[in-house]
Design an enzyme around this catalytic site. Structure first.
Site, short mmCIF file in Angstrom:
data_model
loop_
_atom_site.label_atom_id
_atom_site.label_comp_id
_atom_site.label_asym_id
_atom_site.label_seq_id
_atom_site.Cartn_x
_atom_site.Cartn_y
_atom_site.Cartn_z
N LYS A 36 2.72 -1.02 -1.21
CA LYS A 36 1.31 -0.21 -1.74
C LYS A 36 1.27 0.23 -3.40
O LYS A 36 0.49 0.13 -3.91
CB LYS A 36 1.08 1.33 -1.23
N GLU A 96 -7.36 7.95 -0.81
CA GLU A 96 -7.36 8.45 0.90
C GLU A 96 -5.93 7.86 1.26
O GLU A 96 -5.23 6.88 0.47
CB GLU A 96 -8.37 7.50 1.44
N SER A 129 6.52 -5.13 5.21
CA SER A 129 5.43 -4.50 4.17
C SER A 129 6.25 -3.19 3.79
O SER A 129 5.91 -2.52 2.83
CB SER A 129 4.14 -4.17 4.97
C1 LIG Z 1 -0.22 1.17 4.53
C2 LIG Z 1 0.58 0.42 5.10
C3 LIG Z 1 0.23 -0.93 5.95
C4 LIG Z 1 -1.18 -1.22 6.42
O1 LIG Z 1 -2.11 -1.50 5.17
P1 LIG Z 1 -2.42 -3.01 4.74
O2 LIG Z 1 -3.49 -2.61 3.84
O3 LIG Z 1 -3.22 -3.56 6.08
O4 LIG Z 1 -1.39 -3.74 4.16
C5 LIG Z 1 1.21 -2.02 6.39
N1 LIG Z 1 2.54 -1.62 6.23
C6 LIG Z 1 3.00 -0.71 5.59
C7 LIG Z 1 4.35 -0.49 5.40
C8 LIG Z 1 2.13 0.35 5.03
O5 LIG Z 1 2.46 1.53 4.44
#
Ligand SMILES: *Cc1c(COP(=O)(O)O)cnc(C)c1O
Length: 403
Positions: free
Chosen positions: A93, A115, A381
């Site tokens: 993020k 948000e 992620s």
């Molecule tokens: C917010 C988040 C997601 C989902 O958001 P995307 O916009 O689909 O990437 C996925 N993994 C993590 C660790 C997140 O914080």
């Protein structure tokens, strides 16, 4: 950064039939200003210099590409992990919030709103607001405030005001509605930092471009480690789709790379407690863009459900709606149970505790055909610190140590 013209989107912000900007008249000046200026600002050499410097020295990029030997053995293929979990604040993020805060400053804005679902985007936004000394208000569903307490504390410590969204399911979509309402009321001094590839054009494209650093690095790292700058497949979880968009970006037109998006099935696709938008969704408009969303026949949003707050969204970014409907990407879905099992497995095999969202991408490995010669990248992620409460609850049931 990426080439300015390197995209599959048209001038009006459509990916095929999905995208566009469906906004109330009162938001038009803000969104139009962004649309006119985002590319010019983003690709200015001084902006790119600031962006690249912060990504390197503040976020800690490039994030490593790690060959997961034991996971690879298990699936009889070659699996690399793109380590977005190692970024400052614990997820991908921050790539986007660094970009958007620089853009907000360029536009002369003094107040930031956002948000958040799991709280990761809220933390990433509060972090860059502290860094740049801008006022920060984060909208968060009341339910999410309860299930993501450590992130709420982090945002407050960083100086952000966390405002609960009390309507609907009191989760991410409701927080998004509140943020849009705020923006309508503060059109002049406020920039809205959207946390995923959703919302009216130019947000999906802008966020995808900021996140595209993920696949830009992957190209170099794969070339170095495998002798080829592309993998055979990339797997990423999808809430709105920003980590997936970043991991796919430079491979969108490389047909030899298979793209897998992994959605949260929740308790199961047919249980009525799910967030598998590409299966359950139909064409409609949500938060300013035409895309696939879960809705009743008369257009009321169906409340999504997932154990993971970051995937608990009734829509999907227009880029992904298009990639899936056009056949370029394949969608897989993973239940709460499967994601939990995969999280424990990754932890024991590789010593990495993934975010619950990312665990969905790992669980999808069970649903794919594998080839021992193939190279596959899983976009990791985020890290699992924020999910420890959930994991601890399931520790006794699912995974007592055997050694
Ligand atoms: C917010 C988040 C997601 C989902 O958001 P995307 O916009 O689909 O990437 C996925 N993994 C993590 C660790 C997140 O914080």
């Amino acid at each position: 950064m990426t080439n300015k013209n390197d995209s599959t989107i048209n001038d009006l912000g459509y990916y095929g039939q999905f995208g566009g900007a469906y906004i109330p008249e009162m938001l038009y000046p803000n969104v139009e200003q962004l649309r006119k200026r985002y590319l010019e600002i983003m690709y200015h050499p001084s902006f790119q210099r600031d962006f690249d410097r912060l990504l390197k020295d503040y976020v800690g990029r490039p994030s490593p590409l790690y060959f997961a030997e034991k996971l690879s053995k298990k699936y009889h293929t070659r699996i690399y992990l793109k380590r977005e979990d190692l970024n400052h604040t614990g997820a991908h993020k921050i790539n986007n919030t660094i970009g958007q805060i620089l853009l907000a400053k360029e536009l002369g804005k003094t107040r930031i709103i956002a948000e958040t679902g799991a709280g990761q985007h809220g933390v990433a936004t509060a972090t860059v607001c502290a860094l740049m000394d801008l006022q920060c208000v984060v909208y968060m569903g009341e339910v999410d405030i309860r299930r993501q307490a450590p992130n709420v504390a982090r945002m407050r410590m960083l100086g952000a005001e966390v405002r609960p969204a009390l309507s609907g399911s009191r989760t991410l979509k409701d927080a998004t509605n509140e943020a849009i309402r705020d923006w309508i009321n503060h059109p002049v001094n406020t920039h809205y930092i959207i946390g995923s590839v959703v919302g009216p054009h130019p947000y999906p494209d802008m966020v995808a471009r900021f996140q595209s650093v993920i696949s830009r690095e992957m190209k170099e790292q794969l070339l170095q480690q495998t002798g080829r700058d592309y993998p055979d497949a990339i797997v990423a979880c999808v809430g709105g789709g920003s980590n997936a968009a970043g991991a796919f970006y430079h491979y969108l037109e490389r047909e030899e790379v298979d793209l897998y998006v992994v959605e949260a099935a929740g308790l199961g696709i047919k249980t009525g407690h799910s967030a598998a938008t590409s299966v359950l969704g139909t064409d409609g408009i949500i938060h300013g863009s035409r895309t696939l969303l879960m809705q009743t026949e008369d257009g009321q949003i169906i409340e999504p459900y997932s154990i993971s707050a970051g995937l608990d969204y009734p829509g999907i970014g227009p880029m992904h709606a298009h990639l899936i409907r056009s056949g370029r990407a394949k969608a897989l879905s993973v239940t709460d149970e499967e994601a939990l099992t995969a999280a424990f497995e990754l932890t024991r095999l590789e010593g990495i505790i993934p975010a619950l969202e990312s665990a969905h991408a790992f669980a999808a490995l069970d649903k794919m055909q594998h080839n021992p010669e193939a190279t596959l990248v899983v976009n990791l992620s985020g890290r699992g610190d924020k999910d420890l409460d959930t994991y601890i609850k399931h520790l006794n049931q699912t995974d007592e140590p055997t050694r």
